[in-house]
Write an enzyme that holds these catalytic residues in place. Sequence first.
Site, mmCIF file in Angstrom:
data_model
loop_
_atom_site.group_PDB
_atom_site.id
_atom_site.type_symbol
_atom_site.label_atom_id
_atom_site.label_comp_id
_atom_site.label_asym_id
_atom_site.label_seq_id
_atom_site.Cartn_x
_atom_site.Cartn_y
_atom_site.Cartn_z
ATOM 1 N N HIS A 162 -53.223 35.507 72.903
ATOM 2 C CA HIS A 162 -52.443 36.574 73.522
ATOM 3 C C HIS A 162 -51.904 37.608 72.530
ATOM 4 O O HIS A 162 -51.956 38.810 72.779
ATOM 5 C CB HIS A 162 -51.276 35.926 74.272
ATOM 6 C CG HIS A 162 -50.707 36.775 75.351
ATOM 7 N ND1 HIS A 162 -51.422 37.113 76.470
ATOM 8 C CD2 HIS A 162 -49.500 37.384 75.483
ATOM 9 C CE1 HIS A 162 -50.669 37.881 77.253
ATOM 10 N NE2 HIS A 162 -49.500 38.060 76.671
ATOM 11 N N SER A 192 -50.277 42.524 78.202
ATOM 12 C CA SER A 192 -49.496 41.457 78.827
ATOM 13 C C SER A 192 -48.641 41.998 79.976
ATOM 14 O O SER A 192 -49.178 42.517 80.953
ATOM 15 C CB SER A 192 -48.650 40.800 77.728
ATOM 16 O OG SER A 192 -47.918 39.725 78.208
#
Length: 430
Positions: free
Chosen positions: A399, A193
């Site tokens: 994610h 990320s």
Amino acid sequence: MKYFRLTLYSTLIVVALGGWCDNKQTAGQDLVSAYNRFPSSRIVNHPEIRNNLPTDEIIRSEGYPAETHYATTPDGYILALHRIPYGKTNSDPANREVVFVQHGLLCSSADWIMSTPSKGLGYMLAEAGYDVWLGNYRGNTYSRNHTFFNPNEGSGGFWDFTWDEMAKFDIPTQIEKVLEITGKDELQYIGHSMGTTAFMAMHHYKQDVASKIRLAHLLSPVAYVGNMESPIGWIAGLGPLLDAILGFLGIGEFLPGNVLMDCLATLFCHEGLTQGICTNILFILCGFDEPQMNTTLLETIMKHTPAGASTPTVLHYAQEVTSDEFHGYDWGSDRENFNHHGANGIPNYSLTDVTTPVAVYFGQNDWLASSTDVLRTISELPNIVGGMQHMVKFPTWNHLDFLWGIDADTEVYADVLANMKTCWETDCRV
Ligand SMILES: *[C@@H]1O[C@H](CO)[C@@H](O)[C@H](O)[C@H]1NC(C)=O
Ligand SMILES: *[C@@H]1O[C@H](CO)[C@@H](O)[C@H](O)[C@H]1NC(C)=O
Ligand SMILES: *[C@@H]1O[C@H](CO)[C@@H](O)[C@H](O)[C@H]1NC(C)=O
């Protein structure tokens, strides 16, 4: 007593507005009127950083060696680095190549070692023969310290940063420190990320450091975000209303207030299946994937996240949602932009600068890194090593599954370990 009053206020607001924030188009206006009526309710539920056992102690409790080192950035942030120098089974400290692992937004080094040793990436790397270093960005649980700023002063200067500074200072400073202590001249990088965002942006500032990275593994790469499904995109869409509710996000430190949390939960957290998920800003921003969620591990996760971020860091992504480009943060005035970016103004980052060999790993149900955006990023990255472009097969992979997904070991880490080996055996840079 104070806490009780605040809780009462927010309850009143929710009751008074009844059905408020149930519509994405009008929710911004609901927030503004709530804010105007009860400005004190912007104060948050849990300002304290929740963390029952620090990263190094968790590692030791699993029977692994752990060390903590500190590195000070040129702008004075004191960052903590956690190290697993060798494994429990594979315990020979000699001849270990170095890997540096960088967490993402609202996370910390604990991300990589909360799972059991058979599934936590930190332990798996140590058992695979590596000297493992886990970074911590400025402002998280372990890196809330500075040579002169005080992190407990919301507007005192400590929190005036975004991932621009992580790209310019945090990643290079940590990598130099790791190379200094280990005496090596190169390492491999793993980022998740925001650990990929700042890594890519670093190439704008620090090609000398980038040239010491033998291979970088980008888990859920985030550069372009124009298509993100995360509520960050919705926040970006508030436009001028955003200024009116900025206090709800937190002054300096990102600590979204009760009212905003309730609003985001109503708009974005429908499932509500797993206890507590909708009260945690990390899951509200990133979404979650029930089939991959280990509910036992969830309790630990909730104690370590959110691990701290600055409000401008979140707004930096929001600006990129609006622009659909990859660039530095606009601080809103020439003076502030000069202070942060110097005479050249807000930098534009070019992925063609990312000449480091990279391996990419992405999911098909990722709220922050949507497939459209990831494919654009991939198409512009000049040096993805052949065969190292991995779309996770599990259809709802999201994610946070890169950190804690039940099948992260087989769906992602197995490829990471294989790619690492390949690029140690042959130099993927040439
Ligand atoms: C912050 O860093 C200073 C200087 O290294 C150190 O003396 C102090 O103990 C640190 N504070 C915390 C809370 O870690
Ligand atoms: C879920 O997490 C717990 C605690 O870390 C662990 O003991 C268990 O093996 C995990 N289950 C799966 C299916 O990964
Ligand atoms: C970055 O790109 C924007 C839009 O294309 C442009 O207006 C700006 O001048 C560029 N900034 C720099 C520092 O080149």
